[in-house]
Design an enzyme around this catalytic site. Structure first.
Site, PDB file in Angstrom:
ATOM      1  N   SER A 141       4.668  -0.168  12.283  1.00  0.00           N
ATOM      2  CA  SER A 141       4.587  -0.766  11.035  1.00  0.00           C
ATOM      3  C   SER A 141       4.651  -2.452  11.298  1.00  0.00           C
ATOM      4  CB  SER A 141       5.700  -0.702  10.036  1.00  0.00           C
ATOM      5  OG  SER A 141       5.690  -1.742   9.223  1.00  0.00           O
ATOM      6  N   TYR A 154      14.603  -1.638   8.686  1.00  0.00           N
ATOM      7  CA  TYR A 154      13.490  -0.836   8.822  1.00  0.00           C
ATOM      8  C   TYR A 154      12.786  -1.503  10.028  1.00  0.00           C
ATOM      9  CZ  TYR A 154       9.087   1.219   7.746  1.00  0.00           C
ATOM     10  OH  TYR A 154       7.817   1.879   7.598  1.00  0.00           O
TER      11      TYR A 154
END
Lengths: 249, 441
Positions: A141, A154
């Protein structure tokens, strides 16, 4: 049915996610047999039927728990074949608010996005190396490019995964294993449903899948699904820490 | 709130839009009050708009089963005809009935009971259905067919989503030998010549005419009547026989911007139509055309609906019963030509007999064309409505955005029966669209 059985088997890890489902469709369309892996594999049956009917390839479903690294070897041993391509779409975002307060939530996010994917790809890398071929695709990501207050738990896990993929690629630079890092940016999925995302920066799952499929054909190392994200993250990474720490991104 | 419209881009309405992922989530959405299901948004007007509760069926898009012995395909309602063709044409199967775009959901095709160029022989979309699964307001799912729950089955075909949410369907495909259509183009210099061409070729599986709605005087209604049938392998040139389902891929073009309103005026329309007519005359005779070009010429231009600019456009489609068709078409075309209005692609088609409760077709002729959305068009369309009514015709709700309730109920009393049924059974409180409110359904 076009090009049926022309490609090697593809293993889709975390097969319930929208990006994973789109990848399964795209590789099946390219004639690859598909193995879908996720927890509670029985519930993947409708997807397996759909993919098989649309593309005329063999589709199988397999129980897989990313939080159970001890079970990884047995999971891989039980697959009908060692895949030629593995796409790791395992991921869990949670909410930053909960992730920063609740250690259990943070641990689950760190393990789901980093520990599980990294250890599983390591296991696959050994087997690919032994066989002498294989492609590992890790969906990481842009959140891992720099830690931000809005989602650093995250982000940190994805940063770890990105670094791991980079290391694997470096290790196998002379073969026989290919390693592809995918940085999708915003994607319109179940994970982001209800968020107010800017349309120009937001890809559809099918777009991510197409970029990944093409990357396997063209030998790319890092895939930015929408090129604008490469520019955005270059700027964010370049900001001096003294300035960056005061931003709200 | 999401601003939504139909394919004609008029009207545009801010809608509370949800996109449930499974039957439970769908049932919860229906529990929130009167709802309408939405597929690909290819109905032209306000059929799939509900300001308070529009439910996208996009996530219900799985293929469920296929029986190669019968050609029966079971699919969820959000699957499109384009997806069906992509999966099954290479295996030698094609939809029995297809409308003029492949970008329709199966649910939408059933709700509108769409027709294709083969209606005179094959009937409407419903004729290819074995069964449908319909979810009611309380979340229960009923499998309806000709034999079981046949009332629900027959009310649902053509009812524009107002009997419940179509969830799944069993759809019979037809076997084909190739991806090609053997086409014959017959230039017809007048309306009566066009009608003669249709009547003389009722045995052609497919027939449709492009009609020049700007032509006047003796050329009124001049048309290019295009007949077609699925080509067999022996019809193909030797090079194509080895891969009869491979057709050249079309370059995707798209209309990137809205054209300004003045781009379409009587002059450009007349020029385009005249050029099309003469080009068609040069191509008269037999030809092989691939399935995509034959059935879906407009799909090649993504976003062609932007041709009419920001204000959108209106589509007019009526059907006239066979005995009154010639006189009615003549009156309609005169009214259109006199205004200098009309469109690039006006379509004339012979329907066969149709026995169904709400479906649009009847034995006769259907005329479809579009107009830019403006005051003059609205006035002209009111006039076309009256001509249609005077000749015993009726209207296609999949195209409609502006008909009034009185005209609909007067020309087609079936809708009054339907509205009564909806009142009696409580469906009126469970399923509604901007269209159903406008038309008192």
């Amino acid at each position: 049915m076009t090009g049926a059985a022309t490609g090697g088997a593809v293993l889709i890890l975390g097969a319930r996610s929208d990006i994973a489902r789109a990848c399964a469709q795209r590789f099946a369309q390219g004639g690859h047999p598909v193995m879908l892996a996720a927890r509670d594999a029985a519930t993947l049956a409708p997807d397996a039927t759909d993919i098989g009917l649309r593309h005329g390839v063999t589709v199988t479903c397999h129980d897989f728990d990313a939080l159970d690294p001890e079970g990884f070897a047995a999971f891989l041993d039980a697959l009908p074949v060692l895949p030629e391509i593995a796409v790791c779409a395992v991921g869990l975002m949670g909410t930053q608010d909960q992730n920063q307060r609740d250690p259990a939530a943070a641990i689950r996010v760190l393990r789901s996005n980093f520990e599980g994917p990294a250890i599983l790809l390591a296991e696959l890398a050994e087997r690919f190396e032994a066989r002498g071929s294989g492609t590992l695709i890790g969906i990481s990501s842009v959140a891992g490019e720099r830690g931000r207050a809005s989602n650093y738990v995250y982000g940190a896990a994805k940063a770890g995964f990105t670094a791991y993929l980079s290391g694997l690629r470096n290790r196998f630079a002379r073969g026989p294993v290919r390693v592809i890092t995918v940085l999708p940016g915003f994607v319109a999925t179940r994970m982001t449903e209800g968020m107010d995302l800017p349309p120009r920066l937001t890809a559809q799952p099918e777009e991510v899948a197409e970029a990944i499929f093409q990357a396997t054909r063209r030998g790319r190392d890092v895939v930015w699904v929408r090129p604008v994200w490469r520019l955005i993250m270059a700027i964010i990474r370049a900001l001096p820490e003294g300035i960056f720490k005061k931003t709200r991104l | 709130m999401t601003q939504l419209s139909g394919w004609g881009r008029y009207p545009r309405i801010d809608c509370a839009l949800s996109a449930p992922r499974d039957a439970d989530a769908l049932a919860r959405a229906l529990a929130r009050g009167p709802a309408i299901a939405r597929g690909m948004g290819r109905a032209y007007g306000d059929s799939a708009l509900n300001a308070a509760n529009t439910v996208s069926m996009g996530h219900f898009n799985r293929f469920l089963a296929f029986d190669p012995a019968t050609g029966t395909l079971e699919v969820e309602a959000g699957v499109t005809l384009a997806e069906v063709i992509a999966a099954f044409l290479p295996r030698g199967w094609f939809p029995q009935v297809t409308p003029g775009t492949k970008f329709v959901s199966l649910g939408g095709a059933i709700a509108a009971d769409v027709h294709g160029k083969n209606h005179h022989g094959a009937g409407s979309f419903g004729a290819a259905l074995d069964w449908i699964d319909v979810m009611g307001a309380d979340g229960t799912v009923t499998r309806a067919s000709h034999d079981t729950h046949s009332d629900l089955f027959h009310w649902t075909l053509g009812s524009m989503g107002l009997t419940g949410v179509i969830l799944r369907a069993g759809l019979r495909l037809q076997p084909v030998e190739s991806g090609w259509i053997a086409q014959t183009t017959l230039p017809a210099p007048s309306l009566s010549a066009a009608i003669d061409a249709f009547e003389g070729n009722l045995d052609a599986p497919y027939s449709v005419a492009w009609i020049d709605c700007t032509a006047r005087g003796p050329a009124l209604g001049r048309s290019l009547v295009m007949l077609g049938r699925h080509a067999g392998v022996e019809d193909l040139p030797p090079a194509a026989r080895r891969a009869p389902f491979d057709v050249p891929r079309r370059r995707a073009r798209s209309l990137p911007v809205d054209l300004p309103a003045f781009a379409l005026n009587p002059l450009t329309l007349r020029a385009f139509n005249a050029a099309y007519w003469w080009a068609g005359n040069r191509k008269a005779g037999a030809a092989l055309v691939d399935w995509d070009r034959y059935f879906y010429p407009l799909d090649a231009v993504a976003g062609w609906n932007r041709l009419y600019g920001r204000r959108g456009f209106l589509q007019f489609q009526c059907v006239l019963p066979l005995p009154a068709a010639a006189a009615g078409l003549d009156a309609l075309l005169r009214a259109i030509a006199a205004r200098g209005a009309g469109s690039f692609l006006a379509v004339l088609k012979r329907f066969g007999a149709q026995d169904s409760r709400l479906s649009f077709p009847m034995e006769g002729y259907t005329l479809a064309l579009d107009f830019p959305h403006n005051r003059e068009s609205l006035t002209l369309m009111d006039r076309l409505d009256r001509i249609t009514a005077d000749h015993g015709g009726r209207f296609y709700l999949a195209k409609d955005a502006r008909l009034d309730a009185a005209t609909l109920h007067a020309t087609d009393p079936r809708w009054s029966d339907f509205a009564q049924m909806r009142q009696k059974t409580g469906l009126a409180e469970a399923f509604a669209s901007a269209q159903s409110q406008r038309l008192a359904l």
